[in-house]
Design a protein around this motif. Structure first.
Motif, mmCIF file in Angstrom:
data_model
loop_
_atom_site.group_PDB
_atom_site.id
_atom_site.type_symbol
_atom_site.label_atom_id
_atom_site.label_comp_id
_atom_site.label_asym_id
_atom_site.label_seq_id
_atom_site.Cartn_x
_atom_site.Cartn_y
_atom_site.Cartn_z
ATOM 1 N N VAL A 105 0.872 -1.178 0.000
ATOM 2 C CA VAL A 105 0.000 0.000 0.000
ATOM 3 C C VAL A 105 0.905 1.223 0.000
ATOM 4 C CG1 VAL A 105 -1.811 1.238 1.249
ATOM 5 C CG2 VAL A 105 -1.782 -1.269 1.245
ATOM 6 N N GLY A 106 0.950 1.932 -1.116
ATOM 7 C CA GLY A 106 1.935 3.009 -1.273
ATOM 8 C C GLY A 106 1.455 4.377 -0.850
ATOM 9 N N PHE A 107 1.152 4.546 0.432
ATOM 10 C CA PHE A 107 0.736 5.848 0.941
ATOM 11 C C PHE A 107 1.663 6.280 2.076
ATOM 12 C CE2 PHE A 107 -3.102 3.983 -0.868
ATOM 13 C CZ PHE A 107 -3.570 5.025 -1.653
ATOM 14 N N ARG A 108 1.680 7.576 2.338
ATOM 15 C CA ARG A 108 2.542 8.099 3.392
ATOM 16 C C ARG A 108 2.100 7.596 4.770
ATOM 17 N NH1 ARG A 108 2.482 14.480 2.410
ATOM 18 N NH2 ARG A 108 0.265 13.988 2.240
ATOM 19 N N PRO A 109 3.029 7.518 5.720
ATOM 20 C CA PRO A 109 2.679 7.052 7.075
ATOM 21 C C PRO A 109 1.574 7.905 7.698
ATOM 22 C CG PRO A 109 5.065 7.097 6.805
ATOM 23 C CD PRO A 109 4.485 7.756 5.574
ATOM 24 N N GLY A 110 0.631 7.234 8.344
ATOM 25 C CA GLY A 110 -0.424 7.930 9.064
ATOM 26 C C GLY A 110 -1.446 8.622 8.192
ATOM 27 N N THR A 111 -1.605 8.183 6.950
ATOM 28 C CA THR A 111 -2.521 8.856 6.029
ATOM 29 C C THR A 111 -3.990 8.631 6.386
ATOM 30 O OG1 THR A 111 -0.955 8.767 4.182
ATOM 31 C CG2 THR A 111 -3.281 9.026 3.630
ATOM 32 N N PHE A 112 -4.358 7.405 6.723
ATOM 33 C CA PHE A 112 -5.772 7.055 6.836
ATOM 34 C C PHE A 112 -6.238 6.902 8.288
ATOM 35 C CE2 PHE A 112 -4.447 5.460 2.656
ATOM 36 C CZ PHE A 112 -5.358 6.136 1.857
ATOM 37 N N ASP A 113 -7.518 7.234 8.479
ATOM 38 C CA ASP A 113 -8.157 7.083 9.788
ATOM 39 C C ASP A 113 -8.749 5.690 9.962
ATOM 40 O OD1 ASP A 113 -7.768 9.862 10.541
ATOM 41 O OD2 ASP A 113 -9.352 10.344 9.093
ATOM 42 N N GLN A 150 -3.285 5.803 10.817
ATOM 43 C CA GLN A 150 -3.053 6.569 12.036
ATOM 44 C C GLN A 150 -2.911 5.595 13.199
ATOM 45 O OE1 GLN A 150 -2.899 9.906 12.645
ATOM 46 N NE2 GLN A 150 -3.565 10.813 10.712
ATOM 47 N N ARG A 151 -2.094 5.963 14.176
ATOM 48 C CA ARG A 151 -1.976 5.103 15.354
ATOM 49 C C ARG A 151 -3.314 5.017 16.075
ATOM 50 N NH1 ARG A 151 1.800 4.127 12.966
ATOM 51 N NH2 ARG A 151 0.227 2.605 12.414
ATOM 52 N N GLY A 152 -3.718 3.809 16.358
ATOM 53 C CA GLY A 152 -5.002 3.583 17.001
ATOM 54 C C GLY A 152 -6.129 3.329 16.016
ATOM 55 N N ALA A 153 -5.871 3.499 14.719
ATOM 56 C CA ALA A 153 -6.900 3.262 13.704
ATOM 57 C C ALA A 153 -7.149 1.760 13.554
ATOM 58 C CB ALA A 153 -6.483 3.874 12.375
ATOM 59 N N ARG A 154 -8.266 1.448 12.950
ATOM 60 C CA ARG A 154 -8.620 0.056 12.723
ATOM 61 C C ARG A 154 -8.700 -0.263 11.230
ATOM 62 N NH1 ARG A 154 -13.300 -1.734 17.120
ATOM 63 N NH2 ARG A 154 -12.221 -0.991 18.993
ATOM 64 N N ALA A 155 -8.453 -1.521 10.924
ATOM 65 C CA ALA A 155 -8.657 -2.040 9.573
ATOM 66 C C ALA A 155 -9.549 -3.275 9.704
ATOM 67 C CB ALA A 155 -7.329 -2.405 8.926
ATOM 68 N N CYS A 199 -10.644 -8.021 12.374
ATOM 69 C CA CYS A 199 -10.643 -6.671 12.943
ATOM 70 C C CYS A 199 -9.272 -6.396 13.547
ATOM 71 C CB CYS A 199 -11.736 -6.538 13.996
ATOM 72 S SG CYS A 199 -11.983 -4.865 14.625
ATOM 73 N N LEU A 200 -8.506 -5.513 12.899
ATOM 74 C CA LEU A 200 -7.125 -5.255 13.300
ATOM 75 C C LEU A 200 -6.966 -3.851 13.868
ATOM 76 C CD1 LEU A 200 -5.269 -6.809 10.225
ATOM 77 C CD2 LEU A 200 -5.775 -7.900 12.435
ATOM 78 N N PHE A 201 -6.100 -3.725 14.876
ATOM 79 C CA PHE A 201 -5.818 -2.435 15.498
ATOM 80 C C PHE A 201 -4.374 -2.033 15.210
ATOM 81 C CE2 PHE A 201 -8.494 -4.572 19.000
ATOM 82 C CZ PHE A 201 -9.670 -4.365 18.290
ATOM 83 N N ALA A 202 -4.197 -0.821 14.722
ATOM 84 C CA ALA A 202 -2.842 -0.311 14.466
ATOM 85 C C ALA A 202 -2.354 0.447 15.687
ATOM 86 C CB ALA A 202 -2.835 0.595 13.233
ATOM 87 N N GLY A 203 -2.134 -0.269 16.777
ATOM 88 C CA GLY A 203 -1.707 0.362 18.020
ATOM 89 C C GLY A 203 -2.899 0.811 18.845
ATOM 90 N N GLN A 204 -2.602 1.498 19.948
ATOM 91 C CA GLN A 204 -3.643 1.977 20.854
ATOM 92 C C GLN A 204 -4.033 3.406 20.505
ATOM 93 O OE1 GLN A 204 -5.090 -0.155 22.862
ATOM 94 N NE2 GLN A 204 -3.613 -1.719 22.221
ATOM 95 N N ALA A 205 -5.315 3.706 20.682
ATOM 96 C CA ALA A 205 -5.826 5.034 20.326
ATOM 97 C C ALA A 205 -5.241 6.115 21.211
ATOM 98 C CB ALA A 205 -7.344 5.048 20.415
ATOM 99 N N ALA A 206 -5.098 5.844 22.491
ATOM 100 C CA ALA A 206 -4.554 6.832 23.431
ATOM 101 C C ALA A 206 -3.950 6.093 24.611
ATOM 102 C CB ALA A 206 -5.640 7.792 23.890
#
Length: 282
Positions: A105-113, A150-155, A199-206
Motif C-alpha cells: 500500500v503506497g501511501f505516506r505514514p499515518g494517512t488514513f483514519d 493513524q496510530r489507534g486506527a482500525r482495519a 478486525c485489526l488495530f494499528a496500536g492503541q488510540a490513546a
C-alpha cells in the motif's frame, strides 16, 4: 462450486463481462452494502467525522457508495481495470487507484483514519502466478498498511476463508507486522448467514485506553442469512434509519480543512455565506 480465486487471477476473473454482471446484480449489491455497513461499524468511529478511509479492493465502488452516504472521504484501490472503469463511469466521489495490494500500500505514514475491505483478502492466499508467494504478499500488504494508518486506527476485512489454516496464516502475518486484534464471527451457528471479519488495530488510540475486540452478532433473526438485507438498504436510502445528518455546513468545513491538511491546492475558500439559507426565488 469452485471458488473464484481458484479459477483465475482477479484482474482476469473480473474482466469487462464479469465486472458488469457483478455490479448489476441487485442481490450482490445489497449483500456488499450490508457487509460494508458492518465493517464500518467495527471501525468504531466517533461522530466527529468525516474520516479519511481506505477501501481495499474497491471494485466498482459498491462499498464506496456506502462510505459516501455516511459522509466519509475515501480512496479506493483495486487490481481489476474493468471494475475501476465502472466505478469511474459512475462518477464516485472517492479517488481510484489501480494497484495490486500484494505489492504493498503506497501511501505516506499515518494517512488514513481507517480501512475496510470486502471479499478481497482471501485472494492473496492463492498462488495464481509462479512469482506470487502468498506469505510474502501478505507480509508486504500488512506491513505497508500498518504504516499508512493513524496510530489507534482500525482495519476491518470481511473475507471468505477457505479453511482454518488460511485464517491462521492471515492472522499470524498481520500480528507479525504490528497489528493486534482478532477474528469477529457474526452468526457462527448459521451456515448461510455466517460472516468472518478480521478486525485489526494499528496500536492503541490513546495512552491508557486498551482497544477491545468487538463481539460477533448472534440472533435468531439472522438464521435466514441476508434475507432482510435488501429491505434494510432500501430503508437506508429512504432515510428511515435513524442517523444524524452528516453533510451539513460543519461537514463541508471539516472536509475542506481535511483536504487542506492533505496538501490539496484547489480547495475553495470558505464563503461568508456559509451556513446561510438562501431566500426562495419566485
Amino acid at each position: 462450486m469452485s471458488r473464484p480465486e481458484h479459477i483465475a487471477p482477479p484482474e482476469l476473473f473480473y474482466g469487462e463481462t464479469e465486472a458488469k454482471k457483478y455490479t448489476g446484480n441487485s442481490r450482490i449489491a445489497a449483500i456488499q452494502a450490508e457487509m460494508t455497513m458492518r465493517a464500518v461499524e467495527l471501525l468504531n468511529l466517533s461522530d466527529e467525522g468525516p474520516y479519511y478511509l481506505l477501501d481495499i479492493g474497491c471494485g466498482s465502488g459498491l462499498s464506496g457508495e456506502v462510505l459516501e452516504e455516511d459522509g466519509h472521504i475515501w480512496v479506493g484501490m483495486d487490481i481489476a481495470p474493468a471494475m475501476l472503469e465502472i466505478a469511474a463511469d459512475k462518477d464516485v466521489e472517492g479517488d481510484l487507484f489501480l494497484q495490486d495490494i500484494g505489492q504493498g500500500v503506497g501511501f505516506r505514514p499515518g494517512t488514513f483514519d481507517g480501512a475496510i475491505s470486502v471479499s478481497v483478502i482471501q485472494w492473496l492466499c492463492n498462488a495464481d502466478k509462479t512469482e506470487n508467494r502468498p506469505r510474502y504478499r501478505l507480509q508486504r500488504f500488512f506491513s505497508t498498511l500498518f504504516m499508512s494508518l493513524q496510530r489507534g486506527a482500525r482495519a476491518v476485512f470481511q473475507f471468505y476463508p477457505e479453511n482454518d489454516t488460511q485464517v491462521e496464516m492471515i492472522m499470524g502475518i498481520a500480528m507479525k507486522c504490528g497489528f493486534t486484534g482478532g477474528l469477529v464471527v457474526d452468526y457462527p451457528n448459521s451456515k448461510k448467514a455466517r460472516k468472518f471479519y478480521l478486525c485489526l488495530f494499528a496500536g492503541q488510540a490513546a495512552a491508557g485506553q486498551k482497544q477491545e475486540l468487538p463481539q460477533g452478532l448472534d440472533s435468531e433473526e439472522a438464521a435466514s442469512g441476508v434475507a432482510n438485507t435488501e429491505t434494510r438498504i432500501h430503508n437506508r436510502a429512504r432515510g428511515k434509519k435513524s442517523r444524524k445528518p452528516v453533510k451539513d455546513t460543519n461537514w463541508i468545513l471539516r472536509k475542506k480543512e481535511l483536504a487542506r491538511k492533505r496538501g490539496a491546492k484547489d480547495v475553495p475558500l470558505d464563503s461568508k455565506y456559509t451556513g446561510r439559507k438562501r431566500k426562495p426565488r419566485f
